[in-house]
Design a protein around this motif. Structure first.
Motif, short mmCIF file in Angstrom:
data_model
loop_
_atom_site.label_atom_id
_atom_site.label_comp_id
_atom_site.label_asym_id
_atom_site.label_seq_id
_atom_site.Cartn_x
_atom_site.Cartn_y
_atom_site.Cartn_z
N PHE A 86 17.64 2.75 40.93
CA PHE A 86 16.92 3.79 41.64
C PHE A 86 16.15 4.72 40.72
O PHE A 86 15.62 5.75 41.16
CB PHE A 86 17.91 4.62 42.48
CG PHE A 86 18.71 3.80 43.44
CD1 PHE A 86 18.15 3.33 44.60
CD2 PHE A 86 20.02 3.47 43.15
CE1 PHE A 86 18.89 2.55 45.48
CE2 PHE A 86 20.77 2.70 44.02
CZ PHE A 86 20.20 2.23 45.19
N PRO A 133 12.31 5.80 43.73
CA PRO A 133 13.44 5.75 44.66
C PRO A 133 13.00 6.02 46.08
O PRO A 133 12.10 6.83 46.32
CB PRO A 133 14.35 6.87 44.15
CG PRO A 133 13.42 7.84 43.50
CD PRO A 133 12.34 7.00 42.87
N TRP A 150 10.29 11.37 41.60
CA TRP A 150 11.38 12.34 41.70
C TRP A 150 10.85 13.75 41.77
O TRP A 150 9.73 14.03 41.33
CB TRP A 150 12.29 12.24 40.47
CG TRP A 150 13.06 10.98 40.36
CD1 TRP A 150 12.61 9.76 39.90
CD2 TRP A 150 14.43 10.78 40.72
NE1 TRP A 150 13.61 8.84 39.95
CE2 TRP A 150 14.74 9.43 40.46
CE3 TRP A 150 15.41 11.62 41.24
CZ2 TRP A 150 16.00 8.90 40.68
CZ3 TRP A 150 16.68 11.10 41.48
CH2 TRP A 150 16.96 9.75 41.20
N ALA A 199 21.64 9.31 45.65
CA ALA A 199 21.12 10.16 44.59
C ALA A 199 21.35 11.60 45.00
O ALA A 199 21.70 11.90 46.15
CB ALA A 199 19.62 9.90 44.35
#
Length: 214
Positions: free
Chosen positions: A138, A142, A173, A207
């Protein structure tokens, strides 16, 4: 930006593939470069070499090895070849001991971190902790319900953190800067927390996300 990755395991290869996917030239460095021949054949355009080769190639370096080997790998790469460059520290201080009820054992204490050990040993290098709190599947682009997850970063050099923030965001991210190197005392144990569901229940698809008031 040319990326030199110190390491050749699953994390190093996942990040290398991500950098290639996002248009960065990559060299993967290993203590035994010959073992990377198959990987290189599957990734046209990627380069392979020694730790020193990868460090010299890099405009931004990534340290992605077992935590127990981290200090020695930087030594093998040559601190002088990494001087002035951002160095993403993706390592965790996982001890060579079995987990206890799903909790990994670390070789650092609560008031220490591997990032701090690296920074103390190599004070001229610009280490930034990142990519240590999620599994390699990931790390790049992701896809989770609720939007982009959070990648926690820290380090002593603001310009290096800005460069790493750019990579983190390019990889899909949200970046959360937690401050200086001491913050790794909190960020590194996120690896423990991330692994508990996997080690206890074989659940590995998750996550972390930092949420704020609207």
């Amino acid at each position: 930006m040319k990326i030199g990755i110190l390491g050749s395991g699953a994390v190093a290869q996942a990040l290398a593939a991500g950098f290639l996917q996002h248009g960065h030239p990559v060299m993967l460095g290993s203590g035994t470069p010959a073992k990377l021949a198959d990987w290189a054949a599957q990734h046209p355009g990627a380069k392979t070499g020694s730790f020193a080769d990868a460090a010299g190639f890099a405009e931004l370096a990534v340290l992605a090895v077992k935590g127990t080997a981290a200090l020695a790998v930087v030594r093998a790469a040559g601190a002088e070849r990494l001087a002035g460059k951002p160095v993403i520290d993706a390592t965790n201080p996982i001890a060579d001991a079995a987990p206890v009820h799903g909790v990994l054992q670390f070789f650092t204490g609560i008031n220490d971190s591997l990032l701090e050990q690296l920074q103390h040993e190599y004070p001229a290098l610009k280490f930034v902790k990142a990519f240590n709190s999620v599994g390699n599947a990931f790390m790049v682009d992701p896809q989770f319900q609720g939007g982009a997850p959070t990648m926690f970063i820290c380090g002593n050099d603001d310009a290096a953190k800005q460069a790493v923030r750019g990579i983190v965001e390019q990889f899909g991210w949200e970046a959360a800067d937690m401050g200086r190197a001491e913050a790794a005392r909190a960020i590194e144990p996120l690896c423990m927390l991330w692994c508990i569901p996997g080690l206890l229940r074989n659940e590995w698809a998750h996550a972390f996300k930092l949420v704020k008031p609207a």
